[in-house]
Design a protein around this motif. Structure first.
Motif, mmCIF file in Angstrom:
data_model
loop_
_atom_site.group_PDB
_atom_site.id
_atom_site.type_symbol
_atom_site.label_atom_id
_atom_site.label_comp_id
_atom_site.label_asym_id
_atom_site.label_seq_id
_atom_site.Cartn_x
_atom_site.Cartn_y
_atom_site.Cartn_z
ATOM 1 N N SER A 14 0.821 -1.204 0.000
ATOM 2 C CA SER A 14 0.000 0.000 0.000
ATOM 3 C C SER A 14 0.859 1.259 0.000
ATOM 4 N N THR A 15 0.409 2.263 -0.702
ATOM 5 C CA THR A 15 1.057 3.577 -0.683
ATOM 6 C C THR A 15 -0.002 4.627 -0.403
ATOM 7 N N PHE A 16 0.361 5.632 0.348
ATOM 8 C CA PHE A 16 -0.585 6.677 0.720
ATOM 9 C C PHE A 16 -0.933 7.519 -0.501
ATOM 10 N N GLN A 17 -2.228 7.771 -0.682
ATOM 11 C CA GLN A 17 -2.715 8.520 -1.841
ATOM 12 C C GLN A 17 -3.452 9.781 -1.371
ATOM 13 N N PRO A 18 -2.757 10.923 -1.245
ATOM 14 C CA PRO A 18 -3.417 12.131 -0.740
ATOM 15 C C PRO A 18 -4.545 12.626 -1.628
ATOM 16 N N GLN A 19 -4.539 12.235 -2.926
ATOM 17 C CA GLN A 19 -5.566 12.736 -3.830
ATOM 18 C C GLN A 19 -6.950 12.150 -3.537
ATOM 19 N N GLY A 108 -25.617 1.204 2.809
ATOM 20 C CA GLY A 108 -26.090 2.577 2.911
ATOM 21 C C GLY A 108 -25.436 3.495 1.895
ATOM 22 N N LYS A 109 -25.648 4.782 2.046
ATOM 23 C CA LYS A 109 -25.096 5.770 1.123
ATOM 24 C C LYS A 109 -23.878 6.448 1.728
ATOM 25 N N PHE A 110 -23.038 6.959 0.835
ATOM 26 C CA PHE A 110 -21.785 7.579 1.256
ATOM 27 C C PHE A 110 -21.642 8.956 0.613
ATOM 28 N N ASP A 111 -20.979 9.850 1.345
ATOM 29 C CA ASP A 111 -20.722 11.196 0.824
ATOM 30 C C ASP A 111 -19.531 11.207 -0.127
ATOM 31 N N TYR A 112 -18.609 10.273 0.081
ATOM 32 C CA TYR A 112 -17.419 10.175 -0.763
ATOM 33 C C TYR A 112 -17.111 8.695 -1.003
ATOM 34 N N ILE A 113 -16.798 8.363 -2.250
ATOM 35 C CA ILE A 113 -16.404 7.006 -2.607
ATOM 36 C C ILE A 113 -15.139 7.091 -3.456
ATOM 37 N N ALA A 114 -14.182 6.205 -3.186
ATOM 38 C CA ALA A 114 -12.930 6.197 -3.952
ATOM 39 C C ALA A 114 -12.577 4.777 -4.372
ATOM 40 N N ALA A 115 -11.987 4.660 -5.555
ATOM 41 C CA ALA A 115 -11.439 3.392 -6.049
ATOM 42 C C ALA A 115 -10.160 3.723 -6.791
ATOM 43 N N HIS A 116 -9.030 3.529 -6.128
ATOM 44 C CA HIS A 116 -7.733 3.857 -6.726
ATOM 45 C C HIS A 116 -7.031 2.570 -7.140
ATOM 46 N N GLY A 117 -6.565 2.526 -8.399
ATOM 47 C CA GLY A 117 -5.837 1.359 -8.868
ATOM 48 C C GLY A 117 -6.692 0.110 -8.948
ATOM 49 N N LEU A 118 -7.964 0.262 -9.287
ATOM 50 C CA LEU A 118 -8.888 -0.868 -9.336
ATOM 51 C C LEU A 118 -9.566 -1.012 -10.697
ATOM 52 N N PHE A 119 -10.084 0.062 -11.233
ATOM 53 C CA PHE A 119 -10.984 0.019 -12.378
ATOM 54 C C PHE A 119 -10.376 -0.652 -13.610
ATOM 55 N N SER A 120 -9.119 -0.336 -13.907
ATOM 56 C CA SER A 120 -8.476 -0.898 -15.109
ATOM 57 C C SER A 120 -7.986 -2.327 -14.915
ATOM 58 N N TRP A 121 -8.073 -2.840 -13.694
ATOM 59 C CA TRP A 121 -7.470 -4.137 -13.384
ATOM 60 C C TRP A 121 -8.500 -5.209 -13.011
ATOM 61 N N VAL A 122 -9.763 -4.948 -13.322
ATOM 62 C CA VAL A 122 -10.818 -5.923 -13.031
ATOM 63 C C VAL A 122 -11.585 -6.229 -14.310
ATOM 64 N N PRO A 123 -12.307 -7.369 -14.354
ATOM 65 C CA PRO A 123 -13.075 -7.712 -15.556
ATOM 66 C C PRO A 123 -14.171 -6.702 -15.862
ATOM 67 N N MET A 445 -0.849 15.636 10.336
ATOM 68 C CA MET A 445 -2.257 15.880 10.608
ATOM 69 C C MET A 445 -2.953 16.627 9.478
ATOM 70 N N ASN A 446 -2.194 17.193 8.538
ATOM 71 C CA ASN A 446 -2.817 17.784 7.347
ATOM 72 C C ASN A 446 -2.662 16.864 6.139
ATOM 73 N N LEU A 447 -2.469 15.591 6.425
ATOM 74 C CA LEU A 447 -2.466 14.522 5.420
ATOM 75 C C LEU A 447 -1.405 14.708 4.342
ATOM 76 N N THR A 448 -0.196 15.008 4.776
ATOM 77 C CA THR A 448 0.954 14.954 3.881
ATOM 78 C C THR A 448 1.886 13.870 4.410
ATOM 79 N N ARG A 449 2.609 13.255 3.497
ATOM 80 C CA ARG A 449 3.515 12.171 3.874
ATOM 81 C C ARG A 449 4.896 12.758 4.124
ATOM 82 N N VAL A 450 5.491 12.431 5.253
ATOM 83 C CA VAL A 450 6.795 12.962 5.653
ATOM 84 C C VAL A 450 7.792 11.808 5.730
#
Length: 518
Positions: A14-19, A108-123, A445-450
């Motif tokens: 896993s790698t941290f994805q700030p985006q 249930g429903k979500f305010d934010y949904i993310a899928a990183h590194g998934l869409f191009s690698w599944v059927p 705490m401001n979500l940057t990787r150090v």
């Protein structure tokens, strides 16, 4: 999809994805006229969450929000659940599940949904299901993120992938396969120097592959599926599920001012609409990867952003005047510089004063109206007569908005909980101290990787649990120096002599990157 697959054999590193941080999505949605849920009290879902590094960090800094991660790998989910338990996080849960079996009425429903590194690698069927889940599970003003391999740049990636796959056919499914795969690209590059065009392509492909971890190459480049898409094709799939294009998660890639005027004019002449323009930009850039934000089709988007929209944001920037002693209130050009090397020459007094303040509080942020009140006060204290403040305000907004598209000014909807003040009992977050037991980087705490570069810095961070004052911290460090623990940093005598200076410099660095909590 089988539950026995390559991600259980070789877990993804896993790698941290700030985006995919919800603040990033909320900021661009707000800028374009949406009213997304405040991120300090939201529901967030990540599909293909891996070992949960992203959600763990998000859940720690946003304790009143709820986070859910779903992944097919039992090993990934076991690791994620163990990490959440070790940190005592109660606002997060991880589920081992096939996306084809996920039911929106159960989650249930979500305010934010993310899928990183998934869409191009599944059927194909799973890709369709992903779009359906976004359509069904996003709240009315919800924002979704999906990354995917893009064309036309993906053709070159596909070429190198095909050659690596051919060279490693029949090889066991292990990380040793990666080294052999890369070797064929090296062989081809060394023996194609008579063809400079092809040789340069191979050089770039080797650089791209070797810039990623072996587990990333194993799953992304050598995986069974790796499907790139033209942008218009991806948006067509989204439209079919009543979703529409919002923006890129890397918003700076969208504005046309990065191109010469004649290029921008030609791009606009190819037809109306953001989709056609973005597709032609991909042709121009030979784009190979996209990180796209989506929302419901019936949401009204305003792409003609009014500069005064900045009043809805917290503003941050590390821009600083080159001449620290310059009179920024004077109506004359002054150069500002960014740590990456970017420079800008600005003449407008209020903007220069505002940027200088932002630079002085970096990595902190400030609400825009508060920033401008401080700016106005400083100008008036210098004797500057302001005849039309609203006009000056709009000018500053316009300049800062343009700078935000150049990645030199940041817009945020949320102000993170950290301090730049070094107290008598300085404290680093439990998240950062826990991360140091697992690797050599921490999340602020401001979500940057150090990146933690040396043993002295790491040891100091681990000591900052709030139980020691500055004198006690130096005493502990002195013991460690005497025990020879920091040999990678310097000699004992030198370190003991320099300890007061080293301590102060490292504490300033820790405070400056947003690692201290109050």
């Amino acid at each position: 999809m089988s539950s026995d697959f390559s991600y259980d054999t070789v877990p993804y590193q896993s790698t941290f994805q700030p985006q995919i941080y919800p603040d990033r999505m909320a900021s661009f949605a707000t800028l374009l006229g949406m009213k997304p849920k405040k991120i300090d009290n939201c529901r967030y879902l990540e599909l293909g969450c891996g070992e949960g590094d992203n959600l763990i960090s998000f859940a720690f800094v946003l304790p009143e929000s709820e986070f859910v991660g779903i992944d097919l790998s039992a090993k990934h989910i076991a690791t994620a659940n163990r990490m959440a338990e070790e940190l005592g996080l109660k606002n997060i849960r991880f589920l081992q599940a096939d996306l084809m079996d996920i039911k929106s009425e159960e989650q249930g429903k979500f305010d934010y949904i993310a899928a990183h590194g998934l869409f191009s690698w599944v059927p194909h069927l799973v890709r369709e299901r992903i779009m359906t889940l976004y359509s069904e599970m996003l709240e009315t003003n919800g924002v979704g993120y999906i990354s995917y391999n893009a064309l036309p740049g993906g053709y070159m990636r596909q070429m190198s992938r095909d050659m690596m796959l051919y060279h490693t056919q029949g090889e066991p499914s292990s990380l040793e396969k990666v080294e052999k795969a890369i070797s064929i690209l090296g062989f081809l590059r060394e023996n194609t120097k008579s063809d400079p065009y092809y040789n340069e392509i191979l050089k770039n492909e080797i650089g791209f592959v070797t810039n990623h971890s072996p587990t990333s190459v194993f799953h992304d480049e050598l995986g069974e599926i790796n499907q790139p898409f033209y942008f218009h094709e991806f948006i067509g799939m989204a439209n079919a599920c009543n979703l529409q294009y919002l923006s890129e998660a890397e918003y700076y890639t969208m504005p046309l001012h990065q191109y010469p005027p004649q290029t921008a004019e030609m791009l606009n002449s190819f037809g109306d609409g953001i989709i056609r323009r973005e597709q032609y930009i991909d042709f121009l850039r030979c784009r190979r990867f996209r990180q796209t934000l989506l929302c419901h089709a019936d949401v009204k988007i305003n792409r003609d952003v009014e500069p005064l929209k900045l009043r809805d944001f917290y503003i941050a920037s590390s821009f600083n005047p080159v001449d620290k002693d310059a009179d920024l209130t004077a109506l004359k050009p002054e150069k500002f510089h960014f740590p990456s090397g970017t420079t800008a020459e600005l003449e407008h007094g209020p903007t220069k004063v505002a940027l200088a303040h932002l630079g002085s509080i970096w990595t902190g942020s400030i609400q825009f109206d508060e920033l401008m009140e401080l700016t106005r006060s400083q100008l008036e204290n210098k004797g500057v007569v302001i005849e039309d403040w609203e006009k000056e305000l709009k000018t500053t907004c316009s300049i800062l908005l343009e700078l935000s598209t150049a990645r030199t000014v940041e817009l945020h909807t949320h102000q993170p909980n950290f301090t730049r003040e070094i107290s008598e009992f300085p404290t680093v977050s439990a998240l950062a101290r826990w991360q140091l037991t697992r690797g050599d980087s921490v999340t602020s705490m401001n979500l940057t990787r150090v990146k933690v570069d040396d043993s002295f810095f790491k040891s100091l961070l681990l000591l900052l649990d709030g139980t020691r004052n500055r004198l006690e911290l130096k005493r502990e460090l002195r013991k460690k120096i005497s025990a020879g623990e920091f040999s990678d940093v310097g000699q004992k005598a030198e370190l003991l002599s320099d300890l007061p200076t080293m301590f102060n410099e490292n504490m300033e660095q820790i405070a400056g990157v947003g690692l201290l909590i109050s």
